[in-house]
Design a protein around this motif. Structure first.
Motif, PDB file in Angstrom:
ATOM      1  N   VAL A  31       0.862  -1.175   0.000  1.00 49.20           N
ATOM      2  CA  VAL A  31       0.000   0.000   0.000  1.00 49.20           C
ATOM      3  C   VAL A  31       0.901   1.229   0.000  1.00 49.20           C
ATOM      4  CG1 VAL A  31      -1.761   1.316   1.235  1.00 49.20           C
ATOM      5  CG2 VAL A  31      -1.770  -1.198   1.334  1.00 49.20           C
ATOM      6  N   LEU A  32       0.872   2.002  -1.073  1.00 50.47           N
ATOM      7  CA  LEU A  32       1.569   3.287  -1.072  1.00 50.47           C
ATOM      8  C   LEU A  32       0.554   4.335  -0.666  1.00 50.47           C
ATOM      9  CD1 LEU A  32       4.285   4.585  -3.450  1.00 50.47           C
ATOM     10  CD2 LEU A  32       2.512   6.124  -2.629  1.00 50.47           C
ATOM     11  N   ILE A  33       0.756   4.923   0.504  1.00 51.18           N
ATOM     12  CA  ILE A  33      -0.255   5.786   1.097  1.00 51.18           C
ATOM     13  C   ILE A  33       0.278   7.193   1.329  1.00 51.18           C
ATOM     14  CG2 ILE A  33       0.340   4.849   3.394  1.00 51.18           C
ATOM     15  CD1 ILE A  33      -2.617   5.381   4.183  1.00 51.18           C
ATOM     16  N   HIS A  34      -0.470   8.153   0.833  1.00 50.67           N
ATOM     17  CA  HIS A  34      -0.188   9.574   1.050  1.00 50.67           C
ATOM     18  C   HIS A  34      -1.216  10.079   2.044  1.00 50.67           C
ATOM     19  CE1 HIS A  34      -0.032  13.897  -0.891  1.00 50.67           C
ATOM     20  NE2 HIS A  34      -0.090  13.923   0.430  1.00 50.67           N
ATOM     21  N   SER A  35      -0.741  10.422   3.239  1.00 56.66           N
ATOM     22  CA  SER A  35      -1.641  10.947   4.275  1.00 56.66           C
ATOM     23  C   SER A  35      -1.165  12.325   4.699  1.00 56.66           C
ATOM     24  CB  SER A  35      -1.662  10.026   5.499  1.00 56.66           C
ATOM     25  OG  SER A  35      -2.074   8.720   5.147  1.00 56.66           O
ATOM     26  N   GLY A  36      -2.105  13.244   4.821  1.00 59.92           N
ATOM     27  CA  GLY A  36      -1.756  14.569   5.302  1.00 59.92           C
ATOM     28  C   GLY A  36      -0.999  15.396   4.295  1.00 59.92           C
ATOM     29  N   TRP A  44      -0.562  23.744   7.986  1.00 59.60           N
ATOM     30  CA  TRP A  44      -1.500  24.043   9.069  1.00 59.60           C
ATOM     31  C   TRP A  44      -1.121  25.323   9.815  1.00 59.60           C
ATOM     32  CZ3 TRP A  44      -1.071  19.091   7.396  1.00 59.60           C
ATOM     33  CH2 TRP A  44      -2.207  18.274   7.410  1.00 59.60           C
ATOM     34  N   LYS A  45       0.071  25.858   9.526  1.00 59.29           N
ATOM     35  CA  LYS A  45       0.577  27.014  10.268  1.00 59.29           C
ATOM     36  C   LYS A  45       0.026  28.314   9.681  1.00 59.29           C
ATOM     37  CE  LYS A  45       3.259  24.287  12.686  1.00 59.29           C
ATOM     38  NZ  LYS A  45       2.974  23.979  14.107  1.00 59.29           N
ATOM     39  N   PRO A  46       0.083  29.402  10.461  1.00 58.29           N
ATOM     40  CA  PRO A  46      -0.357  30.699   9.931  1.00 58.29           C
ATOM     41  C   PRO A  46       0.404  31.071   8.667  1.00 58.29           C
ATOM     42  CG  PRO A  46      -0.056  30.825  12.311  1.00 58.29           C
ATOM     43  CD  PRO A  46       0.465  29.484  11.885  1.00 58.29           C
ATOM     44  N   LYS A  47      -0.300  31.664   7.729  1.00 58.20           N
ATOM     45  CA  LYS A  47       0.315  32.063   6.464  1.00 58.20           C
ATOM     46  C   LYS A  47       0.981  33.428   6.640  1.00 58.20           C
ATOM     47  CE  LYS A  47      -3.661  31.329   4.392  1.00 58.20           C
ATOM     48  NZ  LYS A  47      -4.708  31.265   3.345  1.00 58.20           N
ATOM     49  N   TYR A  94      -3.667  25.075   1.793  1.00 55.21           N
ATOM     50  CA  TYR A  94      -3.736  25.476   3.204  1.00 55.21           C
ATOM     51  C   TYR A  94      -4.749  24.613   3.938  1.00 55.21           C
ATOM     52  CZ  TYR A  94      -4.699  28.271   7.357  1.00 55.21           C
ATOM     53  OH  TYR A  94      -4.888  28.683   8.658  1.00 55.21           O
ATOM     54  N   ARG A  95      -4.397  24.174   5.130  1.00 51.35           N
ATOM     55  CA  ARG A  95      -5.267  23.332   5.949  1.00 51.35           C
ATOM     56  C   ARG A  95      -5.705  24.120   7.176  1.00 51.35           C
ATOM     57  NH1 ARG A  95      -6.821  20.263   2.066  1.00 51.35           N
ATOM     58  NH2 ARG A  95      -5.067  19.322   0.948  1.00 51.35           N
ATOM     59  N   ASP A  96      -6.917  24.606   7.118  1.00 46.34           N
ATOM     60  CA  ASP A  96      -7.463  25.412   8.205  1.00 46.34           C
ATOM     61  C   ASP A  96      -7.640  24.529   9.438  1.00 46.34           C
ATOM     62  OD1 ASP A  96      -8.864  27.017   9.950  1.00 46.34           O
ATOM     63  OD2 ASP A  96     -10.270  27.766   8.437  1.00 46.34           O
ATOM     64  N   PRO A  97      -6.907  24.780  10.524  1.00 44.34           N
ATOM     65  CA  PRO A  97      -7.032  23.942  11.726  1.00 44.34           C
ATOM     66  C   PRO A  97      -8.418  23.963  12.345  1.00 44.34           C
ATOM     67  CG  PRO A  97      -5.686  25.895  12.162  1.00 44.34           C
ATOM     68  CD  PRO A  97      -5.924  25.865  10.693  1.00 44.34           C
ATOM     69  N   LYS A  98      -9.251  24.923  11.944  1.00 44.39           N
ATOM     70  CA  LYS A  98     -10.626  24.945  12.440  1.00 44.39           C
ATOM     71  C   LYS A  98     -11.506  23.923  11.711  1.00 44.39           C
ATOM     72  CE  LYS A  98     -10.360  29.918  13.454  1.00 44.39           C
ATOM     73  NZ  LYS A  98     -10.895  31.262  13.103  1.00 44.39           N
ATOM     74  N   VAL A  99     -11.028  23.462  10.559  1.00 47.56           N
ATOM     75  CA  VAL A  99     -11.814  22.549   9.728  1.00 47.56           C
ATOM     76  C   VAL A  99     -11.166  21.162   9.650  1.00 47.56           C
ATOM     77  CG1 VAL A  99     -12.772  22.172   7.420  1.00 47.56           C
ATOM     78  CG2 VAL A  99     -12.642  24.502   8.356  1.00 47.56           C
ATOM     79  N   ILE A 100      -9.858  21.150   9.491  1.00 42.45           N
ATOM     80  CA  ILE A 100      -9.110  19.895   9.303  1.00 42.45           C
ATOM     81  C   ILE A 100      -8.425  19.527  10.617  1.00 42.45           C
ATOM     82  CG2 ILE A 100      -7.264  18.775   8.005  1.00 42.45           C
ATOM     83  CD1 ILE A 100      -9.613  19.449   6.268  1.00 42.45           C
ATOM     84  N   PRO A 155      -5.604  18.360  13.261  1.00 43.38           N
ATOM     85  CA  PRO A 155      -4.185  18.745  13.232  1.00 43.38           C
ATOM     86  C   PRO A 155      -3.292  17.704  12.584  1.00 43.38           C
ATOM     87  CG  PRO A 155      -4.911  18.239  15.471  1.00 43.38           C
ATOM     88  CD  PRO A 155      -6.134  18.267  14.619  1.00 43.38           C
ATOM     89  N   PHE A 156      -2.153  18.167  12.130  1.00 42.98           N
ATOM     90  CA  PHE A 156      -1.162  17.307  11.474  1.00 42.98           C
ATOM     91  C   PHE A 156      -0.861  16.076  12.313  1.00 42.98           C
ATOM     92  CE2 PHE A 156       3.377  16.175  11.192  1.00 42.98           C
ATOM     93  CZ  PHE A 156       3.508  15.878   9.853  1.00 42.98           C
ATOM     94  N   GLU A 157      -0.645  16.277  13.600  1.00 47.44           N
ATOM     95  CA  GLU A 157      -0.266  15.167  14.470  1.00 47.44           C
ATOM     96  C   GLU A 157      -1.343  14.088  14.518  1.00 47.44           C
ATOM     97  OE1 GLU A 157       2.002  18.725  15.312  1.00 47.44           O
ATOM     98  OE2 GLU A 157      -0.176  18.359  15.260  1.00 47.44           O
TER      99      GLU A 157
END
Length: 374
Positions: free
Chosen positions: A191-196, A202-205, A222-228, A230-232
């Protein structure tokens, strides 16, 4: 009436002239004040150091991360000529999709260059609440492998944007997906998996974000932390799957997004012997830390594979230069991925062979070994 017509013709012309003049004046002021955008700044280095410009690899290689979007109707002879010039023995097309599209892709390969291309299957995970899940998908996987599929590619939508029938985000470690991962182990396919995404998405622009330019040019990344989540959390979900399915081999795409934290990636390898990775679109992370990266590549030489991602022949040259030479202070091919300079790792031949083809031969079934081991 005549005046009215004339007015409506001249008015937009006048507005365009005014805007053009304003733009020109602003440009002249910026030039006078030495003001420019970071995208325009392309200084030519005056540094005089040895250069080793490579256009083909020292050893034949398997590109385990490539996308050929029109393979069912593609003229494969053209790309084979480019592969030969690069010394690419086998290309893995991760975008095989499924159904007739997959069938036609496999037919094109079998009819023309059966030992030069490998095709992976793609699954629609948003069907996990539908009647017939997972049995229909498992049967499709079995049939695909019989037809010649050699692996499963999982896109980043899983864990980020894929939703179930209730509109809830599908976590990577959702137990409803366990039969899929287990089936891959049973079938002997990776399985070749791309996650995140890179953590910086996720950081401020702002001016402190080293991916600012990429987020400016590709704002949808951009990954809005209010919607997506967190990375961890995304990474933990992925790693939970690795832990839960030790009999399945996983290729964690893009250095698992730990190219900027190789110590963390090393810990993952130490814990999970069924996990591998590849270099697609993250070469610049290694080549800005040549001492650390070289030590990492030697220590974990059995776990890393050659991968490129987006196909463009000339961009492979930078991979060869980073992996094979000890060149200093040279450009990456995509500024938004790396506004810093590259440094070569000068990997030993024994390590190069593993990264270029030996590791992939161990993980991906059905590749013609005679292309690499004469």
């Amino acid at each position: 009436m005549a005046f009215s017509k004339r007015k409506w013709v001249l008015l937009p012309i006048g507005i365009l002239f005014f805007l053009g003049l304003t733009y020109w004046i602003i440009g002249r002021i910026q030039y006078r004040l030495n003001v420019m955008d970071v995208e325009e700044y392309e200084p030519v280095s005056t540094l005089k150091v040895p250069e080793h410009l490579l256009t083909h690899s020292k050893f034949p290689f398997i590109d385990v991360h490539n996308h050929q979007w029109v393979m069912p109707v593609q003229n494969l002879s053209k790309i084979i000529a480019e592969m030969d010039s690069l010394n690419m023995g086998v290309m893995v097309n991760l975008s095989g999709f499924r159904g007739k599209y997959l069938e036609w892709s496999l037919d094109n390969v079998k009819d023309h260059y059966p030992n030069r291309f490998v095709v992976f299957l793609n699954i629609n995970f948003e069907k996990l609440d539908d009647e017939g899940w997972p049995n229909e998908t498992l049967k499709m996987m079995e049939e695909a492998v019989k037809q010649g599929v050699r692996g499963l590619k999982v896109y980043k939508g899983l864990g980020l944007t894929d939703k179930d029938n209730n509109g809830k985000r599908i976590a990577i470690d959702d137990p409803r997906l366990d039969p899929i991962w287990a089936k891959c182990g049973e079938l002997g396919i990776p399985v070749l998996i791309h996650s995140g995404e890179p953590n910086s998405f996720w950081k401020p622009k702002d001016k402190y974000n080293e991916r600012w330019l990429e987020l400016k040019q590709e704002p949808d990344r951009y990954r809005d932390p209010k919607v997506i989540p967190p990375f961890e959390q995304i990474m933990n979900e992925q790693h939970n799957v690795f832990r839960k399915h030790p009999e399945t081999k996983f290729i964690d795409a893009h250095l698992g997004w730990y190219g900027n934290d190789l110590e963390q990636l090393g810990k993952l390898f130490d814990e999970l012997p069924n996990v591998y990775t590849e270099l697609g679109a993250v070469l610049a992370e290694l080549s800005r830390q040549p001492k650390t990266a070289r030590a990492f590549m030697i220590k974990y030489q059995d776990r890393v594979m050659m991968g490129k991602d987006t196909y463009k022949k000339e961009e492979y040259y930078t991979y060869f230069r980073v992996l094979e030479t000890d060149d200093e202070y040279f450009n990456y091919y995509r500024k938004r991925h790396a506004h810093w300079k590259m440094y070569g790792l000068a990997l030993p031949d024994s390590v190069l062979k593993k990264v270029y083809y030996q590791n992939a031969l161990k993980v991906i079934p059905g590749i013609d070994k005679s292309l690499f081991e004469k």
